[in-house]
Design a protein around this motif. Structure first.
Motif, PDB file in Angstrom:
ATOM      1  N   GLY A  30       0.784  -1.219   0.000  1.00 52.81           N
ATOM      2  CA  GLY A  30       0.000   0.000   0.000  1.00 52.81           C
ATOM      3  C   GLY A  30       0.820   1.274   0.000  1.00 52.81           C
ATOM      4  O   GLY A  30       0.286   2.357   0.209  1.00 52.81           O
ATOM      5  N   HIS A  31       2.121   1.174  -0.215  1.00 49.96           N
ATOM      6  CA  HIS A  31       3.008   2.335  -0.238  1.00 49.96           C
ATOM      7  C   HIS A  31       3.848   2.352  -1.511  1.00 49.96           C
ATOM      8  O   HIS A  31       4.105   1.315  -2.110  1.00 49.96           O
ATOM      9  CB  HIS A  31       3.931   2.336   0.974  1.00 49.96           C
ATOM     10  N   VAL A  32       4.275   3.544  -1.901  1.00 50.75           N
ATOM     11  CA  VAL A  32       5.145   3.730  -3.061  1.00 50.75           C
ATOM     12  C   VAL A  32       6.406   4.441  -2.578  1.00 50.75           C
ATOM     13  O   VAL A  32       6.310   5.498  -1.940  1.00 50.75           O
ATOM     14  CB  VAL A  32       4.449   4.603  -4.143  1.00 50.75           C
ATOM     15  N   PRO A  33       7.586   3.898  -2.850  1.00 50.20           N
ATOM     16  CA  PRO A  33       8.813   4.592  -2.456  1.00 50.20           C
ATOM     17  C   PRO A  33       9.113   5.750  -3.404  1.00 50.20           C
ATOM     18  O   PRO A  33       8.937   5.638  -4.612  1.00 50.20           O
ATOM     19  CB  PRO A  33       9.884   3.507  -2.551  1.00 50.20           C
ATOM     20  N   MET A  34       9.530   6.865  -2.846  1.00 53.35           N
ATOM     21  CA  MET A  34       9.952   8.028  -3.626  1.00 53.35           C
ATOM     22  C   MET A  34      11.209   8.588  -2.982  1.00 53.35           C
ATOM     23  O   MET A  34      11.464   8.357  -1.805  1.00 53.35           O
ATOM     24  CB  MET A  34       8.866   9.103  -3.643  1.00 53.35           C
ATOM     25  N   VAL A  35      11.993   9.328  -3.765  1.00 57.13           N
ATOM     26  CA  VAL A  35      13.217   9.938  -3.271  1.00 57.13           C
ATOM     27  C   VAL A  35      13.164  11.428  -3.590  1.00 57.13           C
ATOM     28  O   VAL A  35      12.879  11.817  -4.722  1.00 57.13           O
ATOM     29  CB  VAL A  35      14.469   9.295  -3.928  1.00 57.13           C
ATOM     30  N   THR A  36      13.431  12.265  -2.579  1.00 55.05           N
ATOM     31  CA  THR A  36      13.454  13.713  -2.798  1.00 55.05           C
ATOM     32  C   THR A  36      14.773  14.104  -3.459  1.00 55.05           C
ATOM     33  O   THR A  36      15.690  13.287  -3.563  1.00 55.05           O
ATOM     34  CB  THR A  36      13.294  14.481  -1.477  1.00 55.05           C
ATOM     35  N   CYS A  37      14.881  15.357  -3.861  1.00 53.52           N
ATOM     36  CA  CYS A  37      16.082  15.811  -4.573  1.00 53.52           C
ATOM     37  C   CYS A  37      17.342  15.712  -3.721  1.00 53.52           C
ATOM     38  O   CYS A  37      18.435  15.635  -4.254  1.00 53.52           O
ATOM     39  CB  CYS A  37      15.884  17.233  -5.080  1.00 53.52           C
ATOM     40  N   CYS A  38      17.207  15.673  -2.398  1.00 51.08           N
ATOM     41  CA  CYS A  38      18.388  15.584  -1.537  1.00 51.08           C
ATOM     42  C   CYS A  38      18.646  14.159  -1.050  1.00 51.08           C
ATOM     43  O   CYS A  38      19.479  13.948  -0.184  1.00 51.08           O
ATOM     44  CB  CYS A  38      18.277  16.553  -0.373  1.00 51.08           C
ATOM     45  N   GLY A  39      17.935  13.184  -1.604  1.00 47.17           N
ATOM     46  CA  GLY A  39      18.215  11.794  -1.290  1.00 47.17           C
ATOM     47  C   GLY A  39      17.390  11.187  -0.175  1.00 47.17           C
ATOM     48  O   GLY A  39      17.638  10.047   0.204  1.00 47.17           O
ATOM     49  N   GLU A  40      16.432  11.882   0.348  1.00 47.02           N
ATOM     50  CA  GLU A  40      15.584  11.339   1.417  1.00 47.02           C
ATOM     51  C   GLU A  40      14.576  10.367   0.817  1.00 47.02           C
ATOM     52  O   GLU A  40      13.839  10.707  -0.100  1.00 47.02           O
ATOM     53  CB  GLU A  40      14.850  12.481   2.109  1.00 47.02           C
ATOM     54  N   ARG A  41      14.552   9.148   1.338  1.00 40.37           N
ATOM     55  CA  ARG A  41      13.618   8.124   0.862  1.00 40.37           C
ATOM     56  C   ARG A  41      12.304   8.281   1.618  1.00 40.37           C
ATOM     57  O   ARG A  41      12.292   8.406   2.829  1.00 40.37           O
ATOM     58  CB  ARG A  41      14.189   6.739   1.121  1.00 40.37           C
ATOM     59  N   VAL A  42      11.199   8.272   0.864  1.00 45.77           N
ATOM     60  CA  VAL A  42       9.875   8.485   1.438  1.00 45.77           C
ATOM     61  C   VAL A  42       8.951   7.367   0.989  1.00 45.77           C
ATOM     62  O   VAL A  42       8.927   7.015  -0.183  1.00 45.77           O
ATOM     63  CB  VAL A  42       9.287   9.837   0.956  1.00 45.77           C
ATOM     64  N   LEU A  43       8.187   6.815   1.924  1.00 50.11           N
ATOM     65  CA  LEU A  43       7.174   5.834   1.591  1.00 50.11           C
ATOM     66  C   LEU A  43       5.826   6.541   1.649  1.00 50.11           C
ATOM     67  O   LEU A  43       5.373   6.942   2.713  1.00 50.11           O
ATOM     68  CB  LEU A  43       7.213   4.654   2.569  1.00 50.11           C
ATOM     69  N   VAL A  44       5.201   6.698   0.491  1.00 48.73           N
ATOM     70  CA  VAL A  44       3.943   7.434   0.378  1.00 48.73           C
ATOM     71  C   VAL A  44       2.788   6.441   0.207  1.00 48.73           C
ATOM     72  O   VAL A  44       2.863   5.557  -0.642  1.00 48.73           O
ATOM     73  CB  VAL A  44       3.987   8.396  -0.832  1.00 48.73           C
ATOM     74  N   PRO A  45       1.723   6.593   1.012  1.00 44.38           N
ATOM     75  CA  PRO A  45       0.568   5.714   0.827  1.00 44.38           C
ATOM     76  C   PRO A  45      -0.016   5.860  -0.579  1.00 44.38           C
ATOM     77  O   PRO A  45      -0.144   6.968  -1.097  1.00 44.38           O
ATOM     78  CB  PRO A  45      -0.437   6.211   1.872  1.00 44.38           C
ATOM     79  N   VAL A  46      -0.361   4.735  -1.201  1.00 40.91           N
ATOM     80  CA  VAL A  46      -0.888   4.730  -2.562  1.00 40.91           C
ATOM     81  C   VAL A  46      -2.132   5.616  -2.676  1.00 40.91           C
ATOM     82  O   VAL A  46      -2.327   6.300  -3.672  1.00 40.91           O
ATOM     83  CB  VAL A  46      -1.199   3.284  -3.015  1.00 40.91           C
ATOM     84  N   ARG A  47      -2.959   5.649  -1.637  1.00 39.89           N
ATOM     85  CA  ARG A  47      -4.204   6.431  -1.685  1.00 39.89           C
ATOM     86  C   ARG A  47      -3.953   7.918  -1.890  1.00 39.89           C
ATOM     87  O   ARG A  47      -4.842   8.641  -2.323  1.00 39.89           O
ATOM     88  CB  ARG A  47      -5.050   6.196  -0.436  1.00 39.89           C
ATOM     89  N   LEU A  48      -2.732   8.407  -1.620  1.00 39.68           N
ATOM     90  CA  LEU A  48      -2.430   9.828  -1.796  1.00 39.68           C
ATOM     91  C   LEU A  48      -2.022  10.178  -3.219  1.00 39.68           C
ATOM     92  O   LEU A  48      -1.912  11.354  -3.564  1.00 39.68           O
ATOM     93  CB  LEU A  48      -1.320  10.263  -0.839  1.00 39.68           C
ATOM     94  N   LEU A  49      -1.785   9.176  -4.067  1.00 36.95           N
ATOM     95  CA  LEU A  49      -1.303   9.454  -5.417  1.00 36.95           C
ATOM     96  C   LEU A  49      -2.321  10.211  -6.271  1.00 36.95           C
ATOM     97  O   LEU A  49      -1.958  10.808  -7.272  1.00 36.95           O
ATOM     98  CB  LEU A  49      -0.879   8.167  -6.119  1.00 36.95           C
TER      99      LEU A  49
END
Length: 94
Positions: A30-49
């Motif tokens: 239920g999460h999607v991994p994303m990386v910000t421009c400074c390298g921070e890894r973020v797990l975002v809930p799919v429902r927010l897409l």
């Protein structure tokens, strides 16, 4: 939501340094991994897409990095801004 620093890469002062995770770490269902421009890894809930603010950031990332990025999605904003956007989307989604 989990905030984690991607191992390696250049770091800016806008990125917290107390989040650490291996790249081989499993992504929770239920999460999607994303990386910000400074390298921070973020797990975002799919429902927010589908949230308009997240859609806009994904569109900006597509225009910057291309729409067929290999690997984890990269977001063009810094970790602090992305954190505020995602937290706001979470509040609105209830």
């Amino acid at each position: 939501m989990a905030w984690r620093k991607k191992s390696g890469g250049d770091q800016s002062s806008a990125c917290p340094s107390n989040y650490d995770a291996g790249e081989g770490e499993k992504v929770p269902r239920g999460h999607v991994p994303m990386v910000t421009c400074c390298g921070e890894r973020v797990l975002v809930p799919v429902r927010l897409l589908a949230a308009p603010c997240i859609v806009e950031l994904l569109d900006m990332a597509g225009q910057t990095y291309g729409y067929s990025q290999p690997g984890v999605l990269r977001i063009t904003c810094d970790a602090g801004h992305f954190r505020r956007v995602v937290d706001g989307a979470l509040e609105r989604a209830g």
